[in-house]
Design an enzyme around this catalytic site. Structure first.
Site, PDB file in Angstrom:
ATOM      1  N   HIS A  64       5.668  -0.919  30.215  1.00  0.00           N
ATOM      2  CA  HIS A  64       7.036  -0.517  30.546  1.00  0.00           C
ATOM      3  C   HIS A  64       7.564  -1.381  31.683  1.00  0.00           C
ATOM      4  O   HIS A  64       6.882  -1.576  32.693  1.00  0.00           O
ATOM      5  CB  HIS A  64       7.058   0.959  30.973  1.00  0.00           C
ATOM      6  CG  HIS A  64       8.406   1.397  31.443  1.00  0.00           C
ATOM      7  ND1 HIS A  64       9.406   1.747  30.565  1.00  0.00           N
ATOM      8  CD2 HIS A  64       8.943   1.504  32.683  1.00  0.00           C
ATOM      9  CE1 HIS A  64      10.501   2.060  31.251  1.00  0.00           C
ATOM     10  NE2 HIS A  64      10.249   1.921  32.535  1.00  0.00           N
ATOM     11  N   ASP A 115      14.343  15.174  30.892  1.00  0.00           N
ATOM     12  CA  ASP A 115      14.789  13.931  31.536  1.00  0.00           C
ATOM     13  C   ASP A 115      16.178  13.546  31.047  1.00  0.00           C
ATOM     14  O   ASP A 115      16.985  13.033  31.824  1.00  0.00           O
ATOM     15  CB  ASP A 115      13.800  12.790  31.287  1.00  0.00           C
ATOM     16  CG  ASP A 115      14.252  11.528  31.998  1.00  0.00           C
ATOM     17  OD1 ASP A 115      14.296  11.555  33.252  1.00  0.00           O
ATOM     18  OD2 ASP A 115      14.615  10.535  31.338  1.00  0.00           O
ATOM     19  N   ARG A 125      21.705  13.172  37.451  1.00  0.00           N
ATOM     20  CA  ARG A 125      21.437  12.368  38.658  1.00  0.00           C
ATOM     21  C   ARG A 125      22.382  11.180  38.732  1.00  0.00           C
ATOM     22  O   ARG A 125      22.829  10.784  39.812  1.00  0.00           O
ATOM     23  CB  ARG A 125      19.979  11.892  38.644  1.00  0.00           C
ATOM     24  CG  ARG A 125      18.990  13.012  38.937  1.00  0.00           C
ATOM     25  CD  ARG A 125      17.564  12.586  38.618  1.00  0.00           C
ATOM     26  NE  ARG A 125      17.207  11.358  39.271  1.00  0.00           N
ATOM     27  CZ  ARG A 125      16.423  10.419  38.720  1.00  0.00           C
ATOM     28  NH1 ARG A 125      15.892  10.579  37.533  1.00  0.00           N
ATOM     29  NH2 ARG A 125      16.150   9.317  39.374  1.00  0.00           N
ATOM     30  N   SER A 182      10.626  10.575  36.114  1.00  0.00           N
ATOM     31  CA  SER A 182      11.491  10.307  34.957  1.00  0.00           C
ATOM     32  C   SER A 182      10.843   9.258  34.051  1.00  0.00           C
ATOM     33  O   SER A 182      10.700   9.455  32.839  1.00  0.00           O
ATOM     34  CB  SER A 182      12.851   9.827  35.474  1.00  0.00           C
ATOM     35  OG  SER A 182      13.600   9.201  34.479  1.00  0.00           O
ATOM     36  N   LYS A 198       8.357  10.056  30.233  1.00  0.00           N
ATOM     37  CA  LYS A 198       8.663   9.462  28.925  1.00  0.00           C
ATOM     38  C   LYS A 198       7.489   8.628  28.420  1.00  0.00           C
ATOM     39  O   LYS A 198       7.140   8.672  27.247  1.00  0.00           O
ATOM     40  CB  LYS A 198       9.925   8.592  29.030  1.00  0.00           C
ATOM     41  CG  LYS A 198      11.188   9.443  29.169  1.00  0.00           C
ATOM     42  CD  LYS A 198      12.430   8.619  29.404  1.00  0.00           C
ATOM     43  CE  LYS A 198      12.518   8.085  30.807  1.00  0.00           C
ATOM     44  NZ  LYS A 198      13.802   7.711  31.311  1.00  0.00           N
TER      45      LYS A 198
HETATM   46  N1  URA Z   1      14.838   4.670  34.742  1.00  0.00           N
HETATM   47  C1  URA Z   1      14.496   5.897  34.300  1.00  0.00           C
HETATM   48  O1  URA Z   1      14.083   6.072  33.155  1.00  0.00           O
HETATM   49  N2  URA Z   1      14.621   6.933  35.165  1.00  0.00           N
HETATM   50  C2  URA Z   1      15.070   6.794  36.429  1.00  0.00           C
HETATM   51  O2  URA Z   1      15.145   7.770  37.144  1.00  0.00           O
HETATM   52  C3  URA Z   1      15.420   5.515  36.857  1.00  0.00           C
HETATM   53  C4  URA Z   1      15.292   4.466  35.991  1.00  0.00           C
END
Ligand code: URA
Length: 433
Positions: free
Chosen positions: A82, A161, A168, A183, A187
């Site tokens: 990632h 999320d 957010r 976050s 995932k």
């Molecule tokens: N990318 C994400 O998936 N979450 C965040 O909080 C910031 C960047």
């Protein structure tokens, strides 16, 4: 339990219990906790932080707020990678086939680009026919058969999320290490891979502006992964200039093809080889980075990584005649050379300005619903450390827009040219594990 008591506890610097965190996530997803209450708690977390146990608990409850992919039907160790997002970051397109050509399995879910950062799915979709929405069965079959697949998020992955990140975004509460780490990791963990390599970028074209901030985020994510029994490691990579030369979807696909054919830009090749060798260690194929690197260099030199790329594109419906003959790809109507007005060494190429200019030229989206022009983007003709003479080409703009005077100026000004030689840093500045 009352949400206002949890908000107040965090606002005064208290440590939330697992039960309080679970209550918050479950009731927020159900709609019983309102957006204004959730945003108030996020603000309290931004201000007072969370310890590593709270952060892991938050991640785990978020991860289990929806479907969790079970990849156990696919044999072997599944690895995932990632990136926290950057400019010209086409790494997955090369790293995926490179790693898969060694027999290691990569089951990856990717995202789209937004703002100055590009997204792997958009780059993939710039190849005619390419599908990014495979069914779960197709996804599993493809990873089992050819060793890799890259798709968009399936099913109901981490609904907590989806709700929280959107909230957010509009309440000034993105900027918090525990919230960002939970976050991203919720995932990644819900996607089911056994091992995760995080590419945490820092610099003007990244989410984290300094190496120190990036290291803090990397450490938080590695701690979460470990606490939930996944082999998680992170590389910290320099985004103070775009990665490679190409920025923009088709332009980056072409650069990925060149790289897989052994003619990639040195910073990009280095990143792929280093990241790939760590992934081979995580898959337990090798016991040292050096051993991994030697295998990957052979896969690039022999063309096996390129052949794996063709296999991957074909398996997901892409027309491989474009990969075999990249001149078939559409080209933008306007190709404009931005020239240097001064002589000297390139010290910096402000990645954020190149990323934003590429977006304005059509390569990216300012808002989620915007459409993109796959042909648009910017090719850098110079990189940090190069010497330029007055009148030499710094970068080439590709666009279908009729007016792009502002982008010409922005691209020109993104190059910081000075008399003295700059210090050249390696692309990977640190590793956290
Ligand atoms: N990318 C994400 O998936 N979450 C965040 O909080 C910031 C960047």
């Amino acid at each position: 339990m009352q949400i206002q008591e949890i908000i107040s506890k965090k606002r005064h610097g208290g440590v939330l219990s697992d039960e309080e965190i679970a209550f918050f996530i479950k009731e927020y997803v159900k709609g019983n906790i309102k957006d204004y209450q959730a945003s108030s708690l996020c603000m309290a977390i931004c201000c007072m932080g969370m310890n590593s146990h709270e952060t892991s608990a938050l991640t785990s409850f978020m991860m289990h707020s929806g479907d969790v992919v079970d990849l156990s039907k696919i044999q072997g160790i599944k690895v995932d990678k990632h990136s926290t997002g950057g400019v010209g970051d086409k790494t997955s397109l090369v790293l995926g086939p490179l790693v898969a050509s060694t027999g290691v399995k990569l089951a990856k879910m990717s995202g789209r680009g937004l703002g100055f950062t590009g997204g792997t799915l958009d780059k993939m979709e710039s190849i005619p026919g390419m599908r990014i929405n495979l069914s779960e069965e197709e996804f599993f079959d493809q990873v089992s058969k050819i060793g890799m697949a890259i798709i968009g998020q399936t099913g109901n992955l981490v609904p907590a999320d989806k709700k929280l990140y959107a909230l957010r975004d509009v309440t000034g509460t993105v900027d918090s290490i525990p919230l960002i780490a939970s976050s991203i990791m919720s995932k990644k963990l819900a996607s089911g891979s056994d091992a995760i390599l995080l590419d945490v970028k820092f610099g003007s074209g990244a989410f984290m502006k300094t190496l120190e901030e990036a290291k803090e985020l990397a450490q938080a994510m590695v701690n979460i992964g470990k606490s939930l029994s996944r082999d998680t490691r992170a590389i910290l990579t320099d985004m103070s200039q775009p990665l490679g030369f190409a920025v923009g979807n088709i332009l980056e696909v072409k650069e990925a093809i060149n790289t897989l054919k052994g003619h990639g830009p040195s910073d990009f090749v280095e990143l792929c080889l280093e990241a790939g060798s760590i992934m081979l260690m995580q898959a337990k194929l090798v016991s040292s980075k050096e051993e991994g690197r030697a295998i990957l260099e052979e896969k690039l030199a022999s063309g096996k990584a390129y052949l794996k790329f063709l296999e991957f594109i074909k398996a997901q419906g892409g027309d491989i005649s474009y990969i075999e003959e990249p001149s078939k790809f559409a080209v933008a109507n306007h190709i404009y050379e931005v020239k240097a007005e001064n002589e000297g060494y390139v010290h910096e190429i402000k990645a954020i300005d190149i990323g934003l200019s590429a977006m304005h030229l059509g390569a990216g989206r300012a808002k989620k619903e915007d459409s993109i022009d796959y042909t648009a983007g910017i090719i850098l003709n110079k990189k940090v450390g190069n010497y330029v003479k007055k009148g030499e080409v710094l970068a080439t703009i590709h666009t279908n827009k009729e007016h792009f005077e502002e982008e010409i100026k922005a691209v020109h000004d993104a190059f910081i040219i000075l008399k003295e030689k700059p210090i050249i840093y390696p692309i990977i500045r640190d590793i956290v594990f």
